[in-house]
Design a protein around this motif. Structure first.
Motif, PDB file in Angstrom:
ATOM      1  N   ASN A 143       3.784   3.474   3.038  1.00 38.74           N
ATOM      2  CA  ASN A 143       2.750   4.361   2.503  1.00 38.74           C
ATOM      3  C   ASN A 143       2.432   5.526   3.430  1.00 38.74           C
ATOM      4  OD1 ASN A 143       2.147   1.438   1.432  1.00 38.74           O
ATOM      5  ND2 ASN A 143       1.180   2.822  -0.043  1.00 38.74           N
ATOM      6  N   GLY A 165      -1.311   6.012  -1.473  1.00 37.87           N
ATOM      7  CA  GLY A 165      -1.584   4.681  -1.995  1.00 37.87           C
ATOM      8  C   GLY A 165      -0.612   4.261  -3.073  1.00 37.87           C
ATOM      9  N   SER A 166      -1.126   3.523  -4.051  1.00 39.31           N
ATOM     10  CA  SER A 166      -0.264   2.864  -5.035  1.00 39.31           C
ATOM     11  C   SER A 166       0.427   3.831  -5.991  1.00 39.31           C
ATOM     12  CB  SER A 166      -1.101   1.866  -5.841  1.00 39.31           C
ATOM     13  OG  SER A 166      -2.172   2.531  -6.506  1.00 39.31           O
ATOM     14  N   GLY A 168       2.182   6.338  -5.264  1.00 41.60           N
ATOM     15  CA  GLY A 168       3.418   6.856  -4.710  1.00 41.60           C
ATOM     16  C   GLY A 168       3.209   8.159  -3.966  1.00 41.60           C
ATOM     17  N   TYR A 203      -6.270  -0.464   4.423  1.00 45.83           N
ATOM     18  CA  TYR A 203      -5.700  -0.408   3.075  1.00 45.83           C
ATOM     19  C   TYR A 203      -5.461  -1.788   2.482  1.00 45.83           C
ATOM     20  CZ  TYR A 203      -2.823   1.020  -0.868  1.00 45.83           C
ATOM     21  OH  TYR A 203      -2.320   1.223  -2.140  1.00 45.83           O
ATOM     22  N   SER A 204      -5.040  -2.722   3.284  1.00 42.90           N
ATOM     23  CA  SER A 204      -4.731  -4.065   2.768  1.00 42.90           C
ATOM     24  C   SER A 204      -5.887  -5.043   2.901  1.00 42.90           C
ATOM     25  CB  SER A 204      -3.513  -4.631   3.499  1.00 42.90           C
ATOM     26  OG  SER A 204      -3.781  -4.763   4.884  1.00 42.90           O
ATOM     27  N   LYS A 210      -8.830   0.963   0.080  1.00 46.23           N
ATOM     28  CA  LYS A 210      -7.709   0.991  -0.864  1.00 46.23           C
ATOM     29  C   LYS A 210      -8.001   1.923  -2.035  1.00 46.23           C
ATOM     30  CE  LYS A 210      -4.484  -1.964  -3.397  1.00 46.23           C
ATOM     31  NZ  LYS A 210      -4.325  -1.027  -4.519  1.00 46.23           N
ATOM     32  N   ASP A 214      -5.736   5.110  -2.894  1.00 45.16           N
ATOM     33  CA  ASP A 214      -5.033   5.097  -4.180  1.00 45.16           C
ATOM     34  C   ASP A 214      -5.390   6.323  -5.025  1.00 45.16           C
ATOM     35  OD1 ASP A 214      -3.743   2.737  -3.643  1.00 45.16           O
ATOM     36  OD2 ASP A 214      -5.122   1.466  -4.778  1.00 45.16           O
TER      37      ASP A 214
END
Length: 425
Positions: A143, A165-166, A168, A203-204, A210, A214
């Motif tokens: 990321n 983030g998620s 991309g 982030y995790s 997060k 994202d």
């Protein structure tokens, strides 16, 4: 940040060595005292009195409330004799510079391990900052990516880190941060590094982190002025500008934050004197650093757009909204900007009591032309483009030379503010 024409002329012949390009002997400032002079309604009178001292050095932004000046040992008695309303903010500037500590050595993290939080216990040499960013990227490989926004006049990479983030890489609007535009403002790099650290490590483990990562792509450039920063570490702790030389000119350096190609041609808010601290250059965008940074900024604007831009500086504790070039012009979303900025101040203050003054850059502090936030607002069309002036505030007993004990608190309070701001803007 801005320095008056009076102080710009004064600094050209001061102990800052602006007229000695290439000088390699380190300036210690031993025995130099720094004073905060309260001006009230007597700013012009105060300046005229200080002007009688030939080697006094400007130290702070030029405001109508106070002036911070550094006085060499041989002029301290004469300064006191002026009878100005002043307090000492550095009893011995050289001693306080040494008290910042020797640069702590940095041991590269083990493969894919997040660097230790002890990074924020001290200041570090420039090369270690570069290694630290490589390590933080390696700890978040899926990321993040390092990028280059060009090279400095001395050939150093103007590097940054891109976090996503998620959605991309490059899929969301940009949150875009600049640090260390002015070389002596060391705390600005540390704060953007702390924000980077919290984004990577949280982030995790933190749903709030997060959510913001994202929602936005982060682009963080910790050293817009790497040459000046290195020079401030090796030779002159109070150096501000870049290290650009020009034909026919003995003085070194251009103020990168007076060189952006927008409103550069105006006259109030920068200097045309190459020896001045706010020297704007011979032409808009004629610094090597900005040639790359402007192109990178254009690429962000042409992509998913820029939601938030912050130019991190020190000192004085300000949150400054557009504009710098005019004290009467306002962005179309001015009310929303001020609402967010005031709430941001509240969130920062809740952490450790630090209060920021909020308002338009020109009307709250001083006029600036060719500056980044005006360019980002009107040319790049960033929704929010602010300058944040970090610690210390106007009541503190120090200036650019911020004790190491304040590095971590500075990062913590700004991070808590950013978490709220980015989630609510």
């Amino acid at each position: 940040m801005k320095l008056s024409a009076f102080f710009a002329i004064l600094s050209a012949t001061s102990a800052l060595g602006a007229r000695v390009p290439g000088a390699n002997s380190k300036i210690t400032y031993d025995g130099y005292k720094a004073f905060r002079i309260h001006t009230g309604e007597n700013e012009a009178l105060v300046k005229s009195k200080v002007a009688t001292l030939k080697e006094t050095i400007n130290f702070n932004m030029d405001t109508a409330e106070h002036l911070d000046v550094v006085v060499p040992p041989k002029e301290v008695e004469a300064f006191v004799a002026l009878g100005l309303d002043s307090v000492v903010i550095h009893e011995d500037l050289g001693a306080d510079i040494r008290a910042e500590g020797d640069f702590a050595p940095y041991e590269s993290a083990a493969s894919a391990a997040v660097p230790s939080i002890t990074w924020f216990n001290s200041y570090h040499a420039y090369a270690d900052h570069v290694t630290w960013f490589r390590d933080i990227q390696a700890a978040f490989p899926g990321n993040s990516a390092l990028f280059s926004a060009g090279t400095s006049v001395q050939g150093r990479d103007i590097f940054g880190i891109h976090l996503w983030g998620s959605g991309g890489k490059g899929s969301k609007p940009a949150v875009y941060f600049h640090g260390t535009v002015h070389a002596r403002e060391w705390i600005s790099a540390k704060v953007v590094e702390y924000i980077t650290y919290q984004l990577v490590t949280g982030y995790s483990t933190d749903s709030a982190v997060k959510a913001i990562l994202d929602k936005y792509d982060f682009y963080i450039i910790p050293f817009v002025n790497p040459d000046g920063f290195v020079y401030s570490q090796t030779t002159n702790r109070l150096w501000r500008k870049n290290r650009q030389t020009r034909s026919g000119v003995s003085c070194v350096g251009t103020d990168i934050n007076r060189n952006w190609p927008y409103k550069w041609e105006l006259t109030n808010g920068a200097s045309t004197d190459p020896c001045a601290e706010t020297y704007k250059g011979r032409a808009a965008g004629d610094t090597a650093e900005l040639q790359g940074v402007v192109n990178f900024t254009k690429s962000l604007a042409a992509g998913k757009g820029i939601k938030l831009y912050i130019d991190w500086h020190s000192y004085g504790n300000y949150i400054l909204t557009p504009y710098g070039y005019s004290c009467s012009a306002r962005p179309a979303n001015n009310a929303r900007q001020l609402e967010l900025a005031r709430n941001l101040n509240t969130k920062i203050q809740a952490v450790s009591g630090t209060r920021h003054t909020v308002g338009g850059a020109c009307s709250t502090l001083y006029a600036t032309i060719g500056d980044s936030t005006d360019y980002l607002t009107d040319v790049s069309k960033a929704e929010f483009a602010w300058t944040i002036e970090l610690r210390p505030g106007s009541s503190a007993s120090n200036g650019f030379v911020l004790p190491v004990a304040q590095i971590l608190p500075s990062g913590q309070e700004q991070w808590e503010g950013m978490k709220w701001l980015i989630a609510n803007m």
